[in-house]
Design a protein around this motif. Structure first.
Motif, mmCIF file in Angstrom:
data_model
loop_
_atom_site.group_PDB
_atom_site.id
_atom_site.type_symbol
_atom_site.label_atom_id
_atom_site.label_comp_id
_atom_site.label_asym_id
_atom_site.label_seq_id
_atom_site.Cartn_x
_atom_site.Cartn_y
_atom_site.Cartn_z
ATOM 1 N N VAL A 132 25.933 74.569 47.006
ATOM 2 C CA VAL A 132 26.482 75.329 48.132
ATOM 3 C C VAL A 132 27.854 74.747 48.465
ATOM 4 O O VAL A 132 28.078 73.545 48.329
ATOM 5 N N ASN A 133 28.760 75.589 48.908
ATOM 6 C CA ASN A 133 30.114 75.144 49.270
ATOM 7 C C ASN A 133 30.089 74.300 50.542
ATOM 8 O O ASN A 133 30.308 74.800 51.645
ATOM 9 N N THR A 134 29.808 73.022 50.374
ATOM 10 C CA THR A 134 29.744 72.079 51.490
ATOM 11 C C THR A 134 30.381 70.753 51.074
ATOM 12 O O THR A 134 30.689 70.534 49.897
ATOM 13 N N ARG A 135 30.523 69.859 52.041
ATOM 14 C CA ARG A 135 31.041 68.516 51.756
ATOM 15 C C ARG A 135 30.191 67.798 50.729
ATOM 16 O O ARG A 135 30.702 67.051 49.883
ATOM 17 N N MET A 136 28.850 68.007 50.769
ATOM 18 C CA MET A 136 27.971 67.322 49.834
ATOM 19 C C MET A 136 28.317 67.653 48.392
ATOM 20 O O MET A 136 28.364 66.775 47.520
ATOM 21 N N MET A 137 28.564 68.933 48.107
ATOM 22 C CA MET A 137 28.888 69.311 46.731
ATOM 23 C C MET A 137 30.245 68.760 46.311
ATOM 24 O O MET A 137 30.424 68.365 45.160
ATOM 25 N N GLU A 138 31.198 68.708 47.229
ATOM 26 C CA GLU A 138 32.484 68.081 46.910
ATOM 27 C C GLU A 138 32.278 66.618 46.533
ATOM 28 O O GLU A 138 32.900 66.115 45.589
ATOM 29 N N SER A 139 31.397 65.943 47.264
ATOM 30 C CA SER A 139 31.107 64.541 46.975
ATOM 31 C C SER A 139 30.457 64.382 45.604
ATOM 32 O O SER A 139 30.806 63.479 44.839
ATOM 33 N N LEU A 140 29.513 65.266 45.297
ATOM 34 C CA LEU A 140 28.832 65.199 44.004
ATOM 35 C C LEU A 140 29.800 65.473 42.855
ATOM 36 O O LEU A 140 29.752 64.816 41.809
ATOM 37 N N GLU A 141 30.694 66.432 43.038
ATOM 38 C CA GLU A 141 31.679 66.744 42.002
ATOM 39 C C GLU A 141 32.602 65.551 41.769
ATOM 40 O O GLU A 141 32.895 65.193 40.620
ATOM 41 N N ASN A 142 33.055 64.931 42.847
ATOM 42 C CA ASN A 142 33.924 63.758 42.718
ATOM 43 C C ASN A 142 33.171 62.568 42.136
ATOM 44 O O ASN A 142 33.747 61.761 41.400
ATOM 45 N N GLY A 143 31.880 62.455 42.474
ATOM 46 C CA GLY A 143 31.078 61.367 41.927
ATOM 47 C C GLY A 143 30.857 61.500 40.436
ATOM 48 O O GLY A 143 30.802 60.503 39.706
ATOM 49 N N ALA A 144 30.764 62.745 39.976
ATOM 50 C CA ALA A 144 30.565 62.983 38.546
ATOM 51 C C ALA A 144 31.852 62.823 37.752
ATOM 52 O O ALA A 144 31.835 62.400 36.595
ATOM 53 N N ASN A 145 33.003 63.167 38.378
ATOM 54 C CA ASN A 145 34.284 63.050 37.683
ATOM 55 C C ASN A 145 35.392 63.013 38.728
ATOM 56 O O ASN A 145 35.883 64.052 39.179
ATOM 57 N N SER A 146 35.770 61.820 39.129
ATOM 58 C CA SER A 146 36.764 61.669 40.201
ATOM 59 C C SER A 146 38.153 62.114 39.770
ATOM 60 O O SER A 146 38.998 62.424 40.609
ATOM 61 N N VAL A 147 38.409 62.149 38.470
ATOM 62 C CA VAL A 147 39.718 62.563 37.961
ATOM 63 C C VAL A 147 39.832 64.082 37.929
ATOM 64 O O VAL A 147 40.856 64.655 38.322
ATOM 65 N N LYS A 148 38.774 64.740 37.472
ATOM 66 C CA LYS A 148 38.796 66.208 37.375
ATOM 67 C C LYS A 148 37.525 66.803 37.982
ATOM 68 O O LYS A 148 36.680 67.348 37.270
ATOM 69 N N PRO A 149 37.371 66.728 39.316
ATOM 70 C CA PRO A 149 36.170 67.296 39.937
ATOM 71 C C PRO A 149 36.060 68.798 39.729
ATOM 72 O O PRO A 149 34.958 69.353 39.711
ATOM 73 N N GLU A 150 37.223 69.465 39.542
ATOM 74 C CA GLU A 150 37.189 70.916 39.322
ATOM 75 C C GLU A 150 36.479 71.273 38.021
ATOM 76 O O GLU A 150 35.872 72.350 37.903
ATOM 77 N N ALA A 151 36.514 70.362 37.047
ATOM 78 C CA ALA A 151 35.803 70.597 35.785
ATOM 79 C C ALA A 151 34.291 70.557 36.008
ATOM 80 O O ALA A 151 33.542 71.324 35.395
ATOM 81 N N VAL A 152 33.851 69.672 36.895
ATOM 82 C CA VAL A 152 32.429 69.602 37.237
ATOM 83 C C VAL A 152 32.013 70.875 37.969
ATOM 84 O O VAL A 152 30.951 71.441 37.708
ATOM 85 N N HIS A 153 32.868 71.331 38.871
ATOM 86 C CA HIS A 153 32.610 72.574 39.607
ATOM 87 C C HIS A 153 32.380 73.729 38.619
ATOM 88 O O HIS A 153 31.403 74.492 38.746
ATOM 89 N N LYS A 154 33.263 73.861 37.649
ATOM 90 C CA LYS A 154 33.151 74.935 36.661
ATOM 91 C C LYS A 154 31.880 74.788 35.833
ATOM 92 O O LYS A 154 31.215 75.781 35.503
ATOM 93 N N GLN A 155 31.515 73.540 35.516
ATOM 94 C CA GLN A 155 30.306 73.306 34.730
ATOM 95 C C GLN A 155 29.060 73.691 35.518
ATOM 96 O O GLN A 155 28.132 74.308 34.987
ATOM 97 N N TYR A 156 29.024 73.335 36.799
ATOM 98 C CA TYR A 156 27.886 73.709 37.639
ATOM 99 C C TYR A 156 27.748 75.227 37.732
ATOM 100 O O TYR A 156 26.653 75.781 37.662
#
Length: 256
Positions: free
Chosen positions: A188-212
């Protein structure tokens, strides 16, 4: 007639995106709201944004500490006389890492909030609803409470535990007309998902977003308002014959 006119709804994690969206939906349907969160400043900001001071009470509390849970339940009853709806929503995401790289401290922190917090909420709200002879409890789980998610062992374990607690509570409370269900959102578009994306790839969190998103058949994250609509349904009399159920709200992930 509004769906929650004259009812009192208690929401933990009330300062988060889903908590705020649910509070807004409940207010529109005539409820009095009690928002519980660990962060007082965030609670105050949400309260100002919702702009319904006569119908909102905010309480700072750590849901993993029993005396603070007892206190938020007591204050709710003192203020409004009852608890008709309990959205047991507070939770944290934990560290994104393989099991072998997870620390015991991080694991315990997630379990304390996501499992102990839900358990304590049930423990202290159920007696109020049992005495009333009615009530609806909605526990926040996740798609991770129904499947495995690599890199999120503590979070996944905690959300599976919430699913189990929901089933037990529903069986124990059924004879008193108290209903207990769990909801299982996708990302869901919340702070938690932003944190998870950054935790998975702090350099390219947008790539994690696309993968999810690739794993969501509808091709997008859910919105907090989407979740709020489901919680409202389970809170209202529209779901009067539903208890012990696990409701996916996941853009089709469960069909894969």
């Amino acid at each position: 007639m509004k769906k929650l006119t004259g009812k009192t709804a208690l929401i933990t994690g009330g300062a988060g995106g889903i908590g705020k969206a649910t509070a807004s939906a409940f207010l529109k349907e005539g409820a009095n709201i009690v928002l519980v969160d660990l962060f007082a400043e965030s609670l105050a900001a949400v309260c100002r944004e919702l702009d319904a001071p006569d119908h909102i009470l905010t309480i700072k509390a750590d849901v993993s500490k029993e005396f603070e849970v007892e206190n938020y339940v007591l204050k709710t009853v003192e203020s409004f006389g009852k608890i008709d709806v309990f959205f047991n929503n507070a939770g944290i995401e934990g560290k994104v890492a393989p099991i072998v790289s997870q620390s015991v401290e991080d694991f315990d922190k997630v379990m304390n909030v996501n499992v102990r917090g839900v358990f304590l909420g049930l423990k202290h709200v159920l007696p109020i609803m049992t005495k009333q002879g009615y009530g609806s409890i909605i526990n926040m789980s996740s798609v991770a409470g129904l499947m495995g998610v690599k890199g999120s062992s503590a979070y996944t374990a905690s959300k599976h535990a919430v699913t189990g607690l929901t089933k037990v509570a529903a069986l124990e409370a059924a004879k008193t007309r108290v209903r207990v269900n769990s909801i299982h959102p996708s990302p869901v578009n919340t702070r938690m998902m932003e944190s998870l994306e950054n935790g998975a790839n702090s350099v390219k969190p947008e790539a994690v977003h696309k993968q999810y998103i690739k794993g969501i058949p509808l091709g997008k994250y859910g919105e907090p308002s989407d979740i709020a609509k489901l919680v409202l349904f389970l809170a209202s009399d529209d779901s009067a014959f539903i208890t012990g159920s696990q409701y996916r709200i996941d853009g089709g992930m469960g069909a894969l």
